[in-house]
Motif scaffolding. Structure first.
Motif, PDB file in Angstrom:
ATOM      1  N   THR A   5      44.260   1.556 -12.198  1.00 36.17           N
ATOM      2  CA  THR A   5      43.103   1.885 -10.956  1.00 36.17           C
ATOM      3  C   THR A   5      41.840   1.943 -11.834  1.00 36.17           C
ATOM      4  OG1 THR A   5      43.235   4.253 -11.624  1.00 36.17           O
ATOM      5  CG2 THR A   5      44.628   3.531  -9.960  1.00 36.17           C
ATOM      6  N   ILE A   6      40.757   1.849 -11.182  1.00 39.14           N
ATOM      7  CA  ILE A   6      39.385   1.845 -11.597  1.00 39.14           C
ATOM      8  C   ILE A   6      39.104   3.339 -12.315  1.00 39.14           C
ATOM      9  CG2 ILE A   6      38.292   2.484  -9.666  1.00 39.14           C
ATOM     10  CD1 ILE A   6      36.836   0.526 -12.706  1.00 39.14           C
ATOM     11  N   ALA A   7      39.813   4.313 -11.746  1.00 32.48           N
ATOM     12  CA  ALA A   7      39.678   5.641 -12.395  1.00 32.48           C
ATOM     13  C   ALA A   7      40.150   5.734 -13.784  1.00 32.48           C
ATOM     14  CB  ALA A   7      40.306   6.606 -11.211  1.00 32.48           C
ATOM     15  N   GLN A   8      41.154   5.193 -13.904  1.00 38.19           N
ATOM     16  CA  GLN A   8      41.788   5.286 -15.132  1.00 38.19           C
ATOM     17  C   GLN A   8      40.948   4.736 -16.149  1.00 38.19           C
ATOM     18  OE1 GLN A   8      45.588   3.179 -14.519  1.00 38.19           O
ATOM     19  NE2 GLN A   8      46.604   5.234 -14.477  1.00 38.19           N
ATOM     20  N   GLU A   9      40.384   3.407 -16.013  1.00 40.84           N
ATOM     21  CA  GLU A   9      39.528   2.701 -16.678  1.00 40.84           C
ATOM     22  C   GLU A   9      37.976   3.556 -16.858  1.00 40.84           C
ATOM     23  OE1 GLU A   9      37.237  -1.704 -17.370  1.00 40.84           O
ATOM     24  OE2 GLU A   9      38.768  -1.365 -15.614  1.00 40.84           O
ATOM     25  N   LEU A  10      37.653   4.223 -15.982  1.00 40.83           N
ATOM     26  CA  LEU A  10      36.501   4.952 -16.121  1.00 40.83           C
ATOM     27  C   LEU A  10      36.686   6.213 -17.201  1.00 40.83           C
ATOM     28  CD1 LEU A  10      34.869   4.654 -12.484  1.00 40.83           C
ATOM     29  CD2 LEU A  10      33.899   3.661 -14.640  1.00 40.83           C
ATOM     30  N   GLU A  11      37.825   6.945 -16.954  1.00 40.04           N
ATOM     31  CA  GLU A  11      38.392   8.013 -17.550  1.00 40.04           C
ATOM     32  C   GLU A  11      38.196   7.529 -19.136  1.00 40.04           C
ATOM     33  OE1 GLU A  11      39.782  11.681 -19.005  1.00 40.04           O
ATOM     34  OE2 GLU A  11      38.578  10.963 -17.240  1.00 40.04           O
ATOM     35  N   LYS A  12      38.945   6.376 -19.710  1.00 38.50           N
ATOM     36  CA  LYS A  12      38.897   5.736 -20.970  1.00 38.50           C
ATOM     37  C   LYS A  12      37.397   5.576 -21.364  1.00 38.50           C
ATOM     38  CE  LYS A  12      40.350   2.158 -24.003  1.00 38.50           C
ATOM     39  NZ  LYS A  12      41.096   0.930 -24.213  1.00 38.50           N
ATOM     40  N   THR A  13      36.583   5.053 -20.533  1.00 38.24           N
ATOM     41  CA  THR A  13      35.193   4.932 -21.025  1.00 38.24           C
ATOM     42  C   THR A  13      34.406   6.138 -21.358  1.00 38.24           C
ATOM     43  OG1 THR A  13      35.115   2.829 -19.562  1.00 38.24           O
ATOM     44  CG2 THR A  13      33.188   3.976 -20.328  1.00 38.24           C
TER      45      THR A  13
END
Length: 316
Positions: A5-13
């Protein structure tokens, strides 16, 4: 790391950004200043600055002037070319970076590796070594995992080869077998070159605690440079003992550097349950000669993608 999900990617960022801020603040508190490496390097300049460039992995770009450029494959050589056109070398210079490197992968993709790191130039060797290891140990300890800092010495091995004056192909073949820890093939190769009764027969056993390896290495010293390499390890052993971190230090004199420009102490940092190196660096004094000045030089890089993964695992 793949995201569903994009939420996971944003969390990593977000996590990576927080880590970056913390490391930047730490570097600046210890006297290092930010330098921004160039994204593109002239192809000919890159070939001249790199000892043995891996051209298959180098991402090449055709500029508007029909010149060939490379997309930054290494940060240290990149920033050295910037620094030495503007620096007289009279006072120590300490810089840090926060950038990406690029390389071709076997399946045709261009990989981006996000790195942070430091370069200490012009300081005396003992001060430079100890300051850089102080910073490296501090960063590794902040990961809240068991860690090991593995040390080697490219001088020890290179000085042995220089004395033997082997053909380049034979030296490369031996180093490749050593780096792969291929004991059987190494034994056969050494026998074919009549080197079976030399230090190289036992090089794969020269790993473990600093005291054990230093004692063993001394029995094979055959020239001034090999002795100098061991003296550098002894000085660091005293430092690590005073810091109370000897349990976190391992020496491996069969370590072959990933980059050809290292010519002294080399090191890599590992955490438990992570086979990939998190941190790597070394000393590269002789390489500065290419830029018109010969100064003491040591540095290291941190793989920010792996550090971020470790931090995310700790949150789960």
């Amino acid at each position: 790391m793949q995201f569903r999900t994009i939420a996971q990617e944003l969390e990593k960022t977000k996590i990576k950004k927080d880590i970056k801020r913390g490391i930047e603040n730490y570097f600046e508190k210890t006297g290092f200043s930010l330098i921004e490496p160039k994204t593109f390097q002239d192809y000919d300049d890159f070939i001249n600055s790199a000892a043995n460039p891996d051209l298959a992995k180098t991402v090449k770009v055709l500029g508007g002037d029909s010149k060939i450029y490379v997309l930054r494959p290494d940060i240290t050589t990149n920033i050295l070319s910037q620094i030495f056109t503007k620096w007289d070398g009279k006072k120590p210079l300490k810089v840090y970076y926060n950038s990406k490197i690029y390389r071709n992968e076997l399946r045709g993709n261009v990989a981006e590796d996000y790195q942070m790191g430091i370069e200490s130039l012009g300081d005396n060797q003992i001060n430079g070594d100890r300051e850089v290891f102080e910073i490296a140990l501090n960063l590794m300890s902040k990961l809240d995992k068991d860690y090991i800092l593995e040390l080697g010495s490219s001088n020890y091995l290179d000085s042995f080869f220089k004395e033997r004056k082997l053909a380049d192909a034979d030296e490369l073949a031996i180093k490749t077998l050593i780096s792969r820890k291929n004991r059987d093939e190494l034994k056969g190769k050494l026998k074919s070159l009549k080197l079976e009764n030399t230090m190289l027969t036992n090089i794969l056993d020269m790993q473990g605690s600093m005291e054990k390896v230093i004692t063993m290495a001394k029995t094979y010293e055959t020239n001034k440079e090999m002795k100098k390499a061991i003296r550098s390890l002894e000085s660091l052993n005293e430092y690590f003992f005073d810091k109370g971190v000897t349990d976190n230090i391992k020496v491996d004199l069969s370590m072959v550097p990933d980059l050809d420009y290292y010519d002294g102490i080399i090191f890599k940092g590992y955490c438990s349950n992570k086979p990939t190196k998190i941190l790597s660096g070394g000393r590269y004094d002789k390489s500065t000669e290419k830029y018109g000045l010969t100064v003491s030089a040591i540095g290291f890089m941190i793989d920010m993608n792996i550090v971020t993964e470790i931090r995310m695992e700790g949150k789960n």
